[in-house]
Motif scaffolding. Structure first.
Motif, short mmCIF file in Angstrom:
data_model
loop_
_atom_site.label_atom_id
_atom_site.label_comp_id
_atom_site.label_asym_id
_atom_site.label_seq_id
_atom_site.Cartn_x
_atom_site.Cartn_y
_atom_site.Cartn_z
N ALA A 1 -7.07 16.70 -0.59
CA ALA A 1 -5.90 17.11 0.20
C ALA A 1 -6.32 18.06 1.32
CB ALA A 1 -4.87 17.79 -0.71
N ASN A 2 -7.25 18.97 1.00
CA ASN A 2 -7.73 19.92 2.00
C ASN A 2 -8.44 19.20 3.14
OD1 ASN A 2 -8.21 22.57 3.00
ND2 ASN A 2 -10.26 22.54 2.13
N VAL A 3 -9.29 18.23 2.79
CA VAL A 3 -9.99 17.43 3.80
C VAL A 3 -8.98 16.63 4.63
CG1 VAL A 3 -11.51 15.43 4.12
CG2 VAL A 3 -12.19 17.27 2.57
N ALA B 1 0.84 -1.20 0.00
CA ALA B 1 0.00 0.00 0.00
C ALA B 1 0.87 1.24 0.00
CB ALA B 1 -0.92 -0.01 1.22
N GLU B 2 1.96 1.18 0.74
CA GLU B 2 2.89 2.29 0.85
C GLU B 2 3.45 2.67 -0.52
OE1 GLU B 2 3.86 4.74 3.86
OE2 GLU B 2 2.78 2.85 4.12
N GLU B 3 3.75 1.63 -1.31
CA GLU B 3 4.41 1.85 -2.59
C GLU B 3 3.55 2.61 -3.59
OE1 GLU B 3 6.02 -1.76 -4.26
OE2 GLU B 3 7.37 -1.90 -2.54
N ASN B 4 2.26 2.23 -3.70
CA ASN B 4 1.47 2.98 -4.67
C ASN B 4 0.59 4.03 -4.00
OD1 ASN B 4 -0.18 1.00 -3.65
ND2 ASN B 4 -0.03 -0.26 -5.48
N LYS B 5 1.21 4.73 -3.06
CA LYS B 5 0.51 5.80 -2.40
C LYS B 5 0.47 7.01 -3.34
CE LYS B 5 1.40 6.75 2.15
NZ LYS B 5 2.27 7.32 3.18
N PRO B 6 -0.71 7.56 -3.62
CA PRO B 6 -0.75 8.73 -4.49
C PRO B 6 -0.13 9.94 -3.78
CG PRO B 6 -2.94 8.24 -3.60
CD PRO B 6 -2.03 7.14 -3.15
N THR B 7 0.53 10.80 -4.55
CA THR B 7 1.15 11.97 -3.92
C THR B 7 0.12 13.06 -3.71
OG1 THR B 7 2.16 12.01 -6.08
CG2 THR B 7 3.64 12.25 -4.20
N MET B 8 0.14 13.60 -2.51
CA MET B 8 -0.82 14.63 -2.15
C MET B 8 -0.39 15.99 -2.68
SD MET B 8 -2.23 15.45 1.66
CE MET B 8 -1.31 16.83 2.25
N ASP C 1 -1.42 10.61 9.34
CA ASP C 1 -1.09 11.98 8.95
C ASP C 1 -1.81 12.31 7.63
OD1 ASP C 1 0.38 10.75 6.99
OD2 ASP C 1 2.33 11.21 7.85
N ALA C 2 -1.68 13.57 7.20
CA ALA C 2 -2.45 14.03 6.04
C ALA C 2 -2.21 13.19 4.78
CB ALA C 2 -2.18 15.51 5.79
N PRO C 3 -0.94 12.87 4.42
CA PRO C 3 -0.75 12.06 3.21
C PRO C 3 -1.39 10.68 3.30
CG PRO C 3 1.29 13.13 3.84
CD PRO C 3 0.32 13.38 4.95
N GLN C 4 -1.40 10.10 4.51
CA GLN C 4 -2.05 8.78 4.67
C GLN C 4 -3.56 8.91 4.48
OE1 GLN C 4 -0.45 8.05 8.61
NE2 GLN C 4 0.82 6.38 7.86
#
Ligand code: HEC
Length: 118
Positions: free
Chosen positions: A108-110, A31-38, A80-83
């Motif tokens: 991202a705002n949410v 899951a970590e690997e294909n985490k979309p960038t915020m 955290d926010a990126p998660q």
């Protein structure tokens, strides 16, 4: 003699299983690997609240106390926010993906808004 062969095979199978256990990537690593960038946004609490009211409270409760989904009242304590961005963008389990329903900046705002809740 055959006993030796059998126990040898058994030992080899065990060793193989142990090696697999350590070399296969864990679920969270994948899951970590294909985490979309915020995308970088400046928190706008009022608009975050409006987005959440329109999209999230049906499952997470009008006070974010939980319902069909877990409580998000202290979401910042565990993610955290990126998660959070990643969970909301991709969905997870019964949690739907919002990739096609909200703009990346809105998510991202949410995510920033929820990450402040500790
Ligand atoms: C259709 C119901 C539903 C809607 C709508 C929904 N969620 Fe969820 N949400 C869930 C469920 C169910 C889970 C638990 C997922 C799991 O078990 O992996 C969840 C999990 C989460 C999590 C992870 C919680 C944790 O600590 O593990 C976050 C963050 C989250 N949702 C945010 C949101 C946001 C933000 C919205 C609105 C944009 C939203 N959700 C809309 C059902 C929903």
């Amino acid at each position: 003699m055959q006993k030796w062969i059998m126990s040898g095979l058994f030992f080899a199978a065990c060793a193989f299983a142990v090696i697999l256990m350590f070399t296969l990537p864990g679920k969270s690593e994948v899951a970590e690997e294909n985490k979309p960038t915020m995308p970088e946004v400046v928190l706008d609490a009022a608009s975050a609240e409006a987005t959440v009211k329109a999209n999230c409270i049906s499952c997470h409760g009008d006070q974010l106390q939980g319902g069909a989904g877990p409580s998000l009242q202290q979401e910042g304590a565990s993610h955290d926010a990126p998660q959070i961005y990643s969970i909301v963008t991709k969905g997870r389990g019964q949690m739907p993906s919002f990739k096609d329903r909200l703009a990346p900046e809105e998510i991202a705002n949410v995510a920033l808004w929820l990450a402040e809740k500790k």
